[in-house]
Enzyme design. Sequence first.
Site, PDB file in Angstrom:
ATOM      1  N   ALA A 168       0.811  -1.226   0.000  1.00 48.31           N
ATOM      2  CA  ALA A 168       0.000   0.000   0.000  1.00 48.31           C
ATOM      3  C   ALA A 168       0.844   1.277   0.000  1.00 48.31           C
ATOM      4  O   ALA A 168       0.329   2.363  -0.253  1.00 48.31           O
ATOM      5  CB  ALA A 168      -0.929  -0.004   1.213  1.00 48.31           C
ATOM      6  N   GLY A 169       2.135   1.162   0.276  1.00 48.14           N
ATOM      7  CA  GLY A 169       2.995   2.338   0.477  1.00 48.14           C
ATOM      8  C   GLY A 169       3.173   3.187  -0.778  1.00 48.14           C
ATOM      9  O   GLY A 169       2.949   2.745  -1.905  1.00 48.14           O
ATOM     10  N   GLN A 218      -6.049  -0.592   2.065  1.00 52.11           N
ATOM     11  CA  GLN A 218      -5.621   0.083   3.304  1.00 52.11           C
ATOM     12  C   GLN A 218      -5.675   1.588   3.011  1.00 52.11           C
ATOM     13  O   GLN A 218      -4.732   2.165   2.478  1.00 52.11           O
ATOM     14  CB  GLN A 218      -4.198  -0.330   3.703  1.00 52.11           C
ATOM     15  CG  GLN A 218      -3.799   0.220   5.064  1.00 52.11           C
ATOM     16  CD  GLN A 218      -2.300   0.161   5.326  1.00 52.11           C
ATOM     17  OE1 GLN A 218      -1.492   0.036   4.418  1.00 52.11           O
ATOM     18  NE2 GLN A 218      -1.928   0.274   6.586  1.00 52.11           N
ATOM     19  N   GLY A 247       0.917   1.929   9.140  1.00 54.01           N
ATOM     20  CA  GLY A 247       2.008   1.026   9.509  1.00 54.01           C
ATOM     21  C   GLY A 247       1.727  -0.403   9.072  1.00 54.01           C
ATOM     22  O   GLY A 247       0.603  -0.774   8.754  1.00 54.01           O
ATOM     23  N   GLY A 288      14.044  -3.770  11.938  1.00 49.82           N
ATOM     24  CA  GLY A 288      13.685  -4.481  13.155  1.00 49.82           C
ATOM     25  C   GLY A 288      14.725  -5.573  13.316  1.00 49.82           C
ATOM     26  O   GLY A 288      15.158  -6.161  12.321  1.00 49.82           O
ATOM     27  N   HIS A 322      25.377  11.825 -18.346  1.00 50.60           N
ATOM     28  CA  HIS A 322      26.140  10.644 -17.959  1.00 50.60           C
ATOM     29  C   HIS A 322      25.421   9.776 -16.939  1.00 50.60           C
ATOM     30  O   HIS A 322      25.506   8.574 -16.969  1.00 50.60           O
ATOM     31  CB  HIS A 322      27.482  11.120 -17.401  1.00 50.60           C
ATOM     32  CG  HIS A 322      28.502  10.043 -17.435  1.00 50.60           C
ATOM     33  ND1 HIS A 322      29.013   9.561 -18.618  1.00 50.60           N
ATOM     34  CD2 HIS A 322      29.083   9.343 -16.442  1.00 50.60           C
ATOM     35  CE1 HIS A 322      29.890   8.612 -18.346  1.00 50.60           C
ATOM     36  NE2 HIS A 322      29.949   8.454 -17.036  1.00 50.60           N
TER      37      HIS A 322
HETATM   38  P1  UTP Z   1       8.204   0.908   3.304  1.00 52.11           P
HETATM   39  O1  UTP Z   1       8.519   1.342   4.665  1.00 52.11           O
HETATM   40  O2  UTP Z   1       9.341   0.553   2.418  1.00 52.11           O
HETATM   41  O3  UTP Z   1       7.313   2.059   2.619  1.00 52.11           O
HETATM   42  O4  UTP Z   1       7.181  -0.302   3.457  1.00 52.11           O
HETATM   43  P2  UTP Z   1       7.092   2.453   1.100  1.00 52.11           P
HETATM   44  O5  UTP Z   1       5.953   3.383   0.979  1.00 52.11           O
HETATM   45  O6  UTP Z   1       6.955   1.201   0.243  1.00 52.11           O
HETATM   46  O7  UTP Z   1       8.439   3.181   0.633  1.00 52.11           O
HETATM   47  P3  UTP Z   1       9.096   4.585   1.105  1.00 52.11           P
HETATM   48  O8  UTP Z   1       9.668   4.334   2.473  1.00 52.11           O
HETATM   49  O9  UTP Z   1       8.017   5.648   1.083  1.00 52.11           O
HETATM   50  O10 UTP Z   1      10.153   4.844   0.068  1.00 52.11           O
HETATM   51  C1  UTP Z   1       7.552  -1.670   3.320  1.00 52.11           C
HETATM   52  C2  UTP Z   1       6.424  -2.440   2.656  1.00 52.11           C
HETATM   53  O11 UTP Z   1       5.241  -2.398   3.489  1.00 52.11           O
HETATM   54  C3  UTP Z   1       4.145  -1.818   2.787  1.00 52.11           C
HETATM   55  C4  UTP Z   1       4.799  -1.003   1.670  1.00 52.11           C
HETATM   56  O12 UTP Z   1       3.934  -0.880   0.559  1.00 52.11           O
HETATM   57  C5  UTP Z   1       6.036  -1.838   1.328  1.00 52.11           C
HETATM   58  O13 UTP Z   1       5.746  -2.911   0.434  1.00 52.11           O
HETATM   59  N1  UTP Z   1       3.328  -0.989   3.757  1.00 52.11           N
HETATM   60  C6  UTP Z   1       3.940  -0.215   4.699  1.00 52.11           C
HETATM   61  C7  UTP Z   1       1.949  -1.040   3.678  1.00 52.11           C
HETATM   62  O14 UTP Z   1       1.367  -1.771   2.828  1.00 52.11           O
HETATM   63  N2  UTP Z   1       1.209  -0.281   4.550  1.00 52.11           N
HETATM   64  C8  UTP Z   1       1.786   0.499   5.505  1.00 52.11           C
HETATM   65  O15 UTP Z   1       1.043   1.171   6.291  1.00 52.11           O
HETATM   66  C9  UTP Z   1       3.194   0.528   5.590  1.00 52.11           C
END
Ligand code: UTP
Length: 325
Positions: free
Chosen positions: A8-9, A77, A82, A136, A312
């Site tokens: 979802a991130g 989500q 988190g 972690g 480059h």
């Molecule tokens: P990350 O912490 O790497 O977050 O989440 P992100 O959005 O993918 O990347 P950045 O930090 O903004 O660059 C690890 C994994 O957990 C998922 C994310 O989609 C990723 O696959 N995740 C994290 C969720 O699905 N929901 C959340 O609330 C947090």
Amino acid sequence: MKAIIPVAGVGTRLRPHTFSHPKVLLNVAGKPIIGHIMDKLIEAGVDEAIVIVGYLGNMVEEWLRKHYSIKLTFVDQPERLGLGHAIWMCKSYVPENEPLFIILGDTIFDVDLDAVLKSPFSSLGVKEVADPRRFGVAVTGGGKILKLVEKPDTPVSNLAIVGLYFLKQAGQLFSCIDYLIENRILTKGEYQLTDALQLMIENGEKFTTFPVQGWYDCGKPETLLSTNEILLKDHKTEKEYHGCIINNPVFIAENAILENTIVGPNTTIGENSVISNSIVRDSIIGNDARVTHIMLEHSIVGNNTTITGNPHEINIGDFSEIRVG
Ligand code: UTP
């Protein structure tokens, strides 16, 4: 066996590419990140994937439904609260007494999952890392995990939890996340999966670890490129391109066109792209790109992009156009 894949991130560290594409659909070594993950899961006998989607989730769903025939369930989500919260959203889709495998959507792995999924205990994938502060970590002793700590400020262990989790019984995990949410227990502003697993340990659940030697992070431009290089190893193209030199390993999409060009090593060229009078190495070029009169290395070029000139080292997103005189 069911696997949960949270994706979802927003993928901020991979901007600008993630402005127009969800992170898991970025191409590495010839297929999207999530394609590598799905293929490994299916090979290990996973027959249902529960995918937690949010940011650009409809694109993820469309791609997965088009390419895979196992049972797919998509859970939205809406707020990124988190990883613990993301997993909790799947509660009604996983029977309490069933085992469960969880894998993060930006982790390509090379592990004997057969052995892990047959483990008599819940087990977490770990890797020794030099700087554990970003992860972690698991403190172990007597053949089991004694304690988990999320992103420790003081070094308590260098065994990082790298995003692969096997639970013997899903129900206990969900009860522990329930507890975190009911009592608003957040760490660094989020409901952490690590905190829920730590609660399970405190409640008496035995956890072991399994080593993850092949763990390829795709979360940042430099790790996406190094993962591309590692996954391309042993990947060869036998096809000949008139007036071109191919330095394997490379992945070149079947319908890409190359003219007077040197490609490779460690390079992925996406579908319908045209590369002419150029040198491209250690790079990922997306689909429908036009690359002309240029020398590129350590570069990521998005889809529908036109580049002419001679920069480059670049990192540009989809629908960009750059002309350097
Ligand atoms: P990350 O912490 O790497 O977050 O989440 P992100 O959005 O993918 O990347 P950045 O930090 O903004 O660059 C690890 C994994 O957990 C998922 C994310 O989609 C990723 O696959 N995740 C994290 C969720 O699905 N929901 C959340 O609330 C947090």
